[in-house]
Design an enzyme around this catalytic site. Sequence first.
Site, mmCIF file in Angstrom:
data_model
loop_
_atom_site.group_PDB
_atom_site.id
_atom_site.type_symbol
_atom_site.label_atom_id
_atom_site.label_comp_id
_atom_site.label_asym_id
_atom_site.label_seq_id
_atom_site.Cartn_x
_atom_site.Cartn_y
_atom_site.Cartn_z
ATOM 1 N N SER A 1 1.214 8.725 1.602
ATOM 2 C CA SER A 1 0.838 9.715 2.631
ATOM 3 C C SER A 1 1.773 10.925 2.596
ATOM 4 C CB SER A 1 0.820 9.072 4.019
ATOM 5 O OG SER A 1 2.118 8.781 4.469
ATOM 6 N N LEU B 1 16.385 2.009 -6.516
ATOM 7 C CA LEU B 1 17.538 2.907 -6.511
ATOM 8 C C LEU B 1 17.602 3.728 -7.798
ATOM 9 C CD1 LEU B 1 20.796 1.263 -5.140
ATOM 10 C CD2 LEU B 1 19.435 3.131 -4.196
ATOM 11 N N HIS C 1 13.483 9.551 4.083
ATOM 12 C CA HIS C 1 13.876 8.240 4.605
ATOM 13 C C HIS C 1 13.582 8.188 6.103
ATOM 14 C CE1 HIS C 1 15.991 4.459 4.696
ATOM 15 N NE2 HIS C 1 16.553 4.874 5.811
HETATM 16 C C1 GAR Z 1 7.808 6.521 4.371
HETATM 17 O O1 GAR Z 1 7.903 6.242 5.743
HETATM 18 C C2 GAR Z 1 9.171 6.788 3.777
HETATM 19 O O2 GAR Z 1 10.034 7.423 4.660
HETATM 20 C C3 GAR Z 1 9.631 5.386 3.458
HETATM 21 O O3 GAR Z 1 8.487 4.756 2.950
HETATM 22 C C4 GAR Z 1 7.329 5.305 3.582
HETATM 23 C C5 GAR Z 1 6.348 5.682 2.490
HETATM 24 O O4 GAR Z 1 5.125 6.082 3.047
HETATM 25 N N1 GAR Z 1 10.700 5.409 2.514
HETATM 26 C C6 GAR Z 1 11.740 4.583 2.549
HETATM 27 O O5 GAR Z 1 11.872 3.695 3.370
HETATM 28 C C7 GAR Z 1 12.790 4.831 1.475
HETATM 29 N N2 GAR Z 1 14.010 4.158 1.761
HETATM 30 P P1 GAR Z 1 4.044 6.837 2.152
HETATM 31 O O6 GAR Z 1 3.854 6.013 0.870
HETATM 32 O O7 GAR Z 1 2.815 6.808 3.007
HETATM 33 O O8 GAR Z 1 4.545 8.222 1.879
#
Ligand code: GAR
Length: 191
Positions: A12, A93, A110
Amino acid sequence: MVLGVLGSGSGSNMQAILDAIEEGTLDARIGLVLSDNPDAFILKRAEKHGIETGIIDCRGFKTKFPEEAQAETALRLQEAGVELVCLAGFLRLVKWPLLDVFPQRILNIHPSLLPAFPGLESWKQALDAGEREAGCTVHFVDEGMDTGPIILQESVPILSDDTAETLHARIQVIEHRLYPAAIRKVGRAVL
Ligand code: GAR
């Protein structure tokens, strides 16, 4: 500005970056989207928009990002002419050699007010700790886990009836605005 996006999940945030580009509020294009998860929805979203995609072969490791895979990723990004790499829900990482090929050119989003709650499912960590606010952060990636200089950060209140799902959903609304803004800021400053 040519962007490369790495993601493991729904994508997203990548979609929000694409929307900003299509609306004309972000002067960039996404040249390549890579995922360590062949089934990740981020790949389908990218393909729908005619963006080149690829799979990162992590050699069967569940969480590690092996050195060979990092080298291959760096090469693919370079071949696609990528100038700035955006981690968007990428759960491994990043270290040498990928970091050295793109110094100060890798961003991460994050879902917490870093340096609080690095790691996985940070919104749950904030809720369990009884915090009154959560948030999200876009930062440059360095060798650490969710460390590195902060580019933009915004807080989100935690409501008394919040569940992990409702809190994460509200954080994501902010994420989708914050990531394109951070890319604009970095693009103006360093590219
Ligand atoms: C997001 O909320 C991002 O901040 C988090 O994963 C989600 C991905 O959502 N990232 C982490 O936790 C990294 N440490 P998305 O695939 O819908 O963009």
